[in-house]
Design an enzyme around this catalytic site. Structure first.
Site, PDB file in Angstrom:
ATOM      1  N   GLU A 257      -0.961   2.921  -3.051  1.00  0.00           N
ATOM      2  CA  GLU A 257       0.162   3.756  -2.625  1.00  0.00           C
ATOM      3  C   GLU A 257      -0.233   5.187  -2.951  1.00  0.00           C
ATOM      4  O   GLU A 257      -0.397   5.543  -4.111  1.00  0.00           O
ATOM      5  CB  GLU A 257       1.443   3.344  -3.363  1.00  0.00           C
ATOM      6  N   CYS A 294       7.272   9.789  -5.019  1.00  0.00           N
ATOM      7  CA  CYS A 294       6.420   9.605  -3.839  1.00  0.00           C
ATOM      8  C   CYS A 294       7.258   9.390  -2.596  1.00  0.00           C
ATOM      9  O   CYS A 294       6.776   9.539  -1.479  1.00  0.00           O
ATOM     10  CB  CYS A 294       5.466   8.433  -4.064  1.00  0.00           C
TER      11      CYS A 294
END
Lengths: 513, 513
Positions: A257, A294
């Site tokens: 990720e 994020c």
């Protein structure tokens, strides 16, 4: 010198033999603790996790492992105040931001405890129904899922020392796979303390959880073909990870990720309620955890005609955000986690300012109870440009702080094109009142996002937030976002299992149930 | 000079501008054709596939794409004799080995045509049920699957020019993803001819299928974040592919099928019927396609007490295998595909002979209708050693020809340990008569294999074969085998789709159906 935090490997707490890296209070600038992993016997540590921890976890049923997750959640819940104190000191977060990390982690554990209980008293899973391999039904194929006979290494990011640990550890442990955690150094204290509390409670089998604080040097060298690796962090580090022999040669399964330039999209003719919902969500997403998520909104797309109106409304909300020392009750937004992050945000902002106007300037915010020369605080900044197509960097660079850019679009098609210039993101949120338009836009965006969050007036008070990662939904995104898949309910277990087809007589297949 | 085969890109047949690489008849040594990809405009070729082909395929429903697969299968079926002739000439295969490749490819297409029809008149798939995100049921999460907005590049192996194409193209096209095929050079003729026939039939939308014959140089440089790459071949090339910037930096999703040292395992006290089934299957697997199958049996595990008996029985069967020119009706096993493969097999055999005994020597076979100095034929060789633990190379090196090694084990546990020393394989077959023992062994082996094929006397006449890859079952394997997943029925579509969670009001989610 501050306390040197120990590593937990091979079933015992071990201090590194080096000087260590210091962890700081990002608001006060004081040193809090040190971490060091020098001199650990990593081959022995990984073998202990893989062999002792793996065997013990695989001996449990899914229901037993789910019960274990529930007990871990209870231990953490009981020590929640400690974690809030550590988070305030080491992450500079206000209470509601600490909650996203600490309570978010506990909620994720509890959710997997509940979902795991439904899998029952078994040690492998059937995957779909048996399929005939010919006209005669006596010989068929049945897919099964077995826990991988290795360990899961987590190389984590600094922004979620609690949630980032448990959102990965919960599905791994439920799958019967031991975990080795390498927390982000700047905020490793909270991760280390939580693991210590869980280990001290004597709940988990020997070898099931290990933690290595400090440098990640040498960790990947230990990975074997049946281990898995989950990484959260920068795209640059992700590239190095993918090129490491563990992944490139030994087929270690990897989940990544990485950077994500997420979008919020106000549909054409969305109505004033939807506009208000967008304004509120953008201001909230920009400031929660000082934008160090994020999943935070980085690009805001609105119809050309509404550019000025939305710019003004978001700016007005941001202007009310008090920034500074999270210990002061009047403060809404704390600090970034470190001076390195502060410098990175300032550098990124300077680059974006070259091609945008400043619609709301974070530099105008006076810090509350914090010394500007010491505290890693930065006010929220809204940028904007009338030419969304020309501003290439806005679609390409993630500034990991309270910064977003407002961008106008000409048509619904143009809007989708612009969103896709992120080249794969974790999440996009869509705002409007027309269910059909919202659904079709969600499908348009689905192939370039891990999640599409749709906010309509009927769910104004119910929706779970653009940036909040719910364990029921997939977390991850294609392309620039790394191509990973985490969570998504029980789908998360796939990463920790190996799938195989068993082709056999139906008499044999009946024994697999 | 032989014919230079054209490449099909940008919607037209284009010859390479270089001298090209020659394709040979491996039995007669004659040059058959040449391939070359020099001078192609690859950026334009990939853009045409991605944009024109992708848009056209995505505009079709799953049912329409399934119908397309059925039509492709019909075109190929009508030209089947041509393909048999090409295969005999270029792959040196006897008819029953050609069938595995040609008919196997057509069967796989037909199977996906049938399975795809069940997906109906839609352009996206729902993935599981909606999940509540809180107590109120009005806001939920629904996972969806959308075709990736890119192309699928297939870098294929030489051993299955037909099946290797269609087992990948069928699920890709059904998913709505255009394909670019780079066949293995030595046998590219059959792949090129099949694509030519399908293109000439005018069935597929412009851009949906492209083929580049010759060098793979520069192909991966063209890959973008939403493209996917499927590679079948050596572990060494797989490492280079994983380290390429397309994968390491741009998150191109990659599926790899590499080396595999597959096993056959006779259970303790399996009974004489099971012994016979093992002997028959091992001899068959060693010789089908001259052992040039990634799924072929390389290691044969039997109880110590049965080592001599099984050695003798397999050797007796192998002795009857006539080897030589596939045009001679008496020949059971044709040739390897090339001199390079012949040399590689001889070199590998020499290495294995250093640590084993030769139980049946392939060198004893006199070639039928073939010139030993010219034909790439090699007789089947069974090796064996009484010390399965010490023979490390047997578990580590794949000799890609008609070669297997017989290995004794001391206990069921020892047997499983030995099988696992393959470090991840495509397939293991298990032989026995006790359903419970077969099922538990299958589960033990499932985590290190993509497929476990169980042969018991009740399915002696029904089972589909250790090495035959059925479209209903997963094909791939962890670790050394590359970690990929192909086929497995509709599971194959996952690789070509992007998964996303749509979080929305139930009113909006209802519009996704």
């Amino acid at each position: 010198m501050s306390e040197l935090l120990s590593n937990f490997v091979q079933g015992r707490w071990q201090a590194g033999s080096g000087a260590g890296a210091a962890l700081f209070d990002p608001v006060l600038g004081t040193e809090l603790a040190r971490v060091d992993a020098t001199g650990l016997d990593l081959p022995a540590a990984f073998a202990h996790a893989r062999d002792t921890g793996g065997a013990a976890l695989r001996a449990l049923t899914y229901a037993q492992r789910a019960e274990l997750l529930g007990k871990i959640a209870a231990v953490l819940q009981a020590k929640r105040d400690d974690y809030y104190a550590i988070s305030t000191a080491n992450s500079g977060t206000v209470k509601k931001d600490t909650a996203v990390d600490v309570d978010g982690g506990i909620y994720t554990l509890s959710t997997y405890a509940k979902m795991g209980a439904t899998l029952g008293d078994r040690r492998h899973l059937l995957d779909g129904d048996a399929a005939r391999l010919g006209k005669d039904p006596l010989f068929q194929s049945q897919h099964v899922l077995l826990p991988t006979r290795g360990l899961a290494l987590f190389i984590n990011a600094f922004n979620f020392p609690s949630w980032g640990l448990w959102e990965k550890a919960a599905p791994a442990l439920l799958s019967g796979v031991p975990v080795v955690i390498k927390p982000g150094t700047a905020t490793a204290w909270l991760t280390q303390r939580m693991v210590k509390d869980v280990v001290d409670a004597g709940l988990v089998p020997a070898g099931a959880i290990s933690i290595v604080c400090g440098s990640s040097a040498g960790l990947m060298d230990q990975l074997q073909p049946f281990d898995v690796l989950s990484f959260t962090g920068s795209a640059d580090t992700a590239t190095l990870i993918r090129q490491h022999p563990a992944v490139a040669q030994r087929s270690v399964r990897v989940n990544i990720e990485a950077d994500s330039i997420n979008s919020a999209l106000l549909l054409p003719e969305a109505g004033s309620e939807a506009v208000d919902l967008l304004v509120k969500e953008v201001a909230r997403e920009m400031t929660v955890k000082s934008g160090q998520k994020c999943t935070a909104i980085r690009r805001v797309f609105v119809p050309e005609a509404q550019y000025a109106q939305v710019a003004e409304a978001i700016s007005a909300r941001l202007a009310k955000t008090t920034v500074g020392n999270p210990r002061n009750e009047s403060v809404r937004m704390g600090s970034l986690v470190s001076r390195a992050q502060l410098n990175a945000v300032r550098a990124g902002l300077a680059q974006l300012k070259d091609l945008t106007q400043v619609l709301h300037d974070g530099a105008q915010h006076t810090l509350v109870d914090a010394e500007p020369a010491v505290a890693c605080c930065v006010g929220p900044t809204l940028l904007g440009t009338r030419d969304a197509d020309a501003a290439a960097l806005v679609h390409d660079m993630e500034v990991f702080g309270p910064v977003a850019t407002l961008l106008p679009y000409r048509s619904a098609e143009h809007a989708v094109q612009l969103v896709r210039r992120g080249q794969g993101s974790l999440v996009a949120s869509v705002y409007g009142a027309d269910a059909a338009a919202l659904a079709s836009t969600a499908l348009e965006l689905a192939s370039s996002h891990g999640r599409v969050h749709v906010i309509s007036p009927d769910v104004a008070a119910l929706h779970t937030g653009h940036g909040n990662v719910m364990p029921q939904s997939l977390h991850g995104g294609p392309g620039r976002a790394g191509g990973g898949e985490e969570l998504g309910g029980l789908k998360a277990l796939n990463f920790y299992h190996r799938r195989a087809a068993v082709q056999a007589s139906t008499t044999v297949l009946a024994k697999l149930n």
